[in-house]
Design a protein around this motif. Structure first.
Motif, PDB file in Angstrom:
ATOM      1  N   UNK A 182       0.844  -1.207   0.000  1.00  0.00           N
ATOM      2  CA  UNK A 182       0.000   0.000   0.000  1.00  0.00           C
ATOM      3  C   UNK A 182       0.877   1.254   0.000  1.00  0.00           C
ATOM      4  N   UNK A 183       1.916   1.236   0.830  1.00  0.00           N
ATOM      5  CA  UNK A 183       2.783   2.409   0.909  1.00  0.00           C
ATOM      6  C   UNK A 183       3.517   2.649  -0.401  1.00  0.00           C
ATOM      7  N   UNK A 241       2.752   4.765  -7.631  1.00  0.00           N
ATOM      8  CA  UNK A 241       1.785   4.474  -8.693  1.00  0.00           C
ATOM      9  C   UNK A 241       1.048   5.745  -9.092  1.00  0.00           C
ATOM     10  N   UNK A 242       0.369   5.692 -10.247  1.00  0.00           N
ATOM     11  CA  UNK A 242      -0.400   6.852 -10.685  1.00  0.00           C
ATOM     12  C   UNK A 242      -1.611   7.091  -9.799  1.00  0.00           C
ATOM     13  N   UNK A 243      -2.206   6.022  -9.292  1.00  0.00           N
ATOM     14  CA  UNK A 243      -3.377   6.161  -8.432  1.00  0.00           C
ATOM     15  C   UNK A 243      -3.474   4.959  -7.514  1.00  0.00           C
ATOM     16  N   UNK A 259       1.025  -3.209  -6.504  1.00  0.00           N
ATOM     17  CA  UNK A 259       2.352  -2.884  -7.036  1.00  0.00           C
ATOM     18  C   UNK A 259       2.389  -2.846  -8.560  1.00  0.00           C
ATOM     19  N   UNK A 260       1.248  -3.042  -9.199  1.00  0.00           N
ATOM     20  CA  UNK A 260       1.227  -3.223 -10.653  1.00  0.00           C
ATOM     21  C   UNK A 260       1.697  -2.003 -11.429  1.00  0.00           C
ATOM     22  N   UNK A 261       1.611  -0.812 -10.829  1.00  0.00           N
ATOM     23  CA  UNK A 261       1.896   0.418 -11.580  1.00  0.00           C
ATOM     24  C   UNK A 261       3.126   1.161 -11.074  1.00  0.00           C
ATOM     25  N   UNK A 262       3.942   0.517 -10.222  1.00  0.00           N
ATOM     26  CA  UNK A 262       5.052   1.248  -9.603  1.00  0.00           C
ATOM     27  C   UNK A 262       6.165   1.583 -10.591  1.00  0.00           C
ATOM     28  N   UNK A 313      -6.532   5.062 -14.238  1.00  0.00           N
ATOM     29  CA  UNK A 313      -7.234   5.972 -13.346  1.00  0.00           C
ATOM     30  C   UNK A 313      -8.457   5.271 -12.740  1.00  0.00           C
ATOM     31  N   UNK A 314      -8.850   5.670 -11.540  1.00  0.00           N
ATOM     32  CA  UNK A 314      -9.956   4.977 -10.860  1.00  0.00           C
ATOM     33  C   UNK A 314     -11.327   5.318 -11.456  1.00  0.00           C
TER      34      UNK A 314
END
Length: 496
Positions: A312-313, A319-321, A357-360, A442-443
């Motif tokens: 989460x951190x 990440x972007x979002x 972690x998919x977008x880090x 984006x969410x």
């Protein structure tokens, strides 16, 4: 992290003294700065009853630096813990007073029971639902605890530290082995460890594990949660006990001051294995310091999953979002359930962390996002996860970026992952590749995508009419790739 204030912990051991400055008090603490000195305070104490004079002089001077470093890092507090040598030496109280004057804070001289307690809490901090025996092998003592989650039983301190054994046995390993057998026999409850893990805490044991990694060409140089079976560990421990340190392959990776202690650490670990018959020997990077830090957490944070907390951190920082990452984690769980794929508890945890972690790696060049993400995950300071689990998460993100092809596999990660994990990583990567084409990272969109089973056994991913414009060739192609991975008939549809 904006809500953190650095915290410093100094651990004064019989052999080493270490300063660790943490980003803050958190379920999965991150290290800002870490420095160690091998003072050897407990060297010769068996004969003199006193701390080593040279070690004391060096330590006192180093304390000035440690305090200055702590202040330079902006630490809001400095906690100092002292263990076996300081509590047992006749000149220990004088040494503690000098150290307190320099450090400007009270030093907690831990009893053997307290040392065992914090070592066990270190395992609670660094592992998910830990259940097994814990051993903390230091320079002056060995602490043993039977751990069930956060419940502890049968804690004992034995005079089996590396420096102490060296002095008692007068550098004779044969004599040391007799002492070890007699002392370990006092902990007759070790038999309760049969078929359960034995968690190894302490620098000497970690160095033994590092040597074995080097000798076997292990593909991941991450110590935390490195695991060995008895059939691997026992012959290696015998080898270390029977060899001169200089003859051990990889010995240059071990500090000179610790090399002579390796045979004693090997002898103690071997005797524990014989007494406990554990299922695995698991090495921990967390110990007394992390256990102490864990004790400072508010109680409501104790039950948090350390892996998810760390993921989460990192999602929040890189990440972007982070909201999108959470949506992806929830959606992939529902997708697997809808498609008929069951998960174990750990598989569900690892999948959730992978989505976080998919977008880090998004700021990297597109050609290297997968590789960069894989390296961060494989070598990151995550806890609450074993090495095959790391490989699963790393491969999931690699597939998400580079496609669902065999060529995308990292050979090192493939060697670590189980065949099931490799296939699950490909499946998860395929789901991510579909979802990202609708969400644009984006969410707001992913929760609207629903899986529906048709009477003919096929499945449709249904997009709401309000978002029908997101349909196109690329999503169709990605879903076709996912269909090949699952062996299912999958289609994209716009809802009515």
């Amino acid at each position: 992290m904006q809500d953190r204030r650095p915290v410093s912990v100094i651990d004064i051991g019989s052999n080493s003294i270490r300063l660790v400055i943490y980003e803050g008090i958190a379920r999965s603490p991150t290290i800002l700065f870490n420095e160690k000195m091998l003072a050897g305070l407990g060297r010769g104490m068996v004969l003199t009853g006193e701390l080593d004079p040279h070690g004391v002089s060096r330590a006192v001077e180093e304390f000035r630096r440690f305090r200055a470093l702590s202040e330079q890092a902006g630490a809001q507090s400095l906690h100092v813990l002292a263990t076996a040598a300081a509590r047992e030496a006749t000149n220990g109280p004088d040494f503690i007073r000098r150290a307190e004057d320099i450090l400007g804070t009270e030093i907690q001289v831990l009893s053997g029971r307290q040392e065992a307690y914090y070592a066990a809490l270190g395992i609670v901090s660094g592992f998910y639902k830990a259940d097994g025996l814990v051993g903390d092998f230091g320079g002056g003592s060995l602490e043993l605890v039977d751990l069930h989650g956060e419940a502890m039983e049968h804690g004992i301190t034995l005079p089996l530290g590396g420096l102490r054994l060296q002095d008692i046995a007068k550098n004779s390993l044969d004599v040391a082995e007799e002492v070890i057998r007699d002392e370990i026999a006092r902990a007759d409850w070790l038999k309760l460890g049969e078929g359960r893990p034995f968690y190894c805490v302490g620098g000497t044991w970690r160095n033994l594990a590092r040597l074995y990694m080097i000798q076997t060409g292990y593909p991941l140089e991450v110590m935390h949660h490195y695991a060995l079976g008895q059939e691997e560990a026992l012959p290696f421990l015998e080898q270390v006990m029977g060899s001169a340190p200089a003859d051990i392959r990889g010995i240059k990776r071990v500090s000179k001051n610790r090399r002579a202690l390796l045979p004693y650490g090997a002898a103690v670990l071997r005797e524990i294995i014989h007494a406990a018959n554990p299922s695995q020997i698991i090495f921990s990077a967390t110990g007394v310091r992390e256990g102490f830090l864990y004790s400072l957490l508010p109680e409501q944070a104790w039950d948090a999953d350390p892996l998810i907390s760390a993921a989460e951190e990192l999602a929040l920082l890189r990440s972007r979002s982070v909201t999108h990452a959470r949506e992806l984690a929830e959606w992939t769980g529902k997708a697997l359930e809808a498609l008929g794929f069951e998960e174990t508890e750990d598989e569900a945890r690892y999948r959730y962390a992978a989505c976080l972690l998919a977008d880090i790696g998004w700021r990297a060049h597109p050609d290297y996002r997968g590789t960069q993400s894989l390296n961060i995950i494989a070598h990151g300071s995550f806890s609450g996860i074993d090495h095959p689990g790391r490989a699963f998460i790393a491969l999931s993100i690699l597939f998400r970026h580079e496609g669902l092809y065999e060529e995308a596999l990292s050979p090192k990660m493939r060697d670590l992952a189980t065949p099931r994990y490799v296939e699950r990583a490909r499946l998860l990567g395929g789901l991510m590749r579909v979802a990202y084409l609708f969400s644009a990272s984006m969410p707001g969109v992913i929760p609207l995508l629903k899986w529906e089973k048709r009477p003919d056994g096929s499945f449709a991913l249904v997009i709401p009419p309000s978002h029908a414009s997101l349909m196109g060739e690329r999503p169709q192609g990605r879903l076709a790739q996912l269909a090949k991975v699952t062996g299912m008939n999958l289609a994209l549809e716009v809802g009515k």
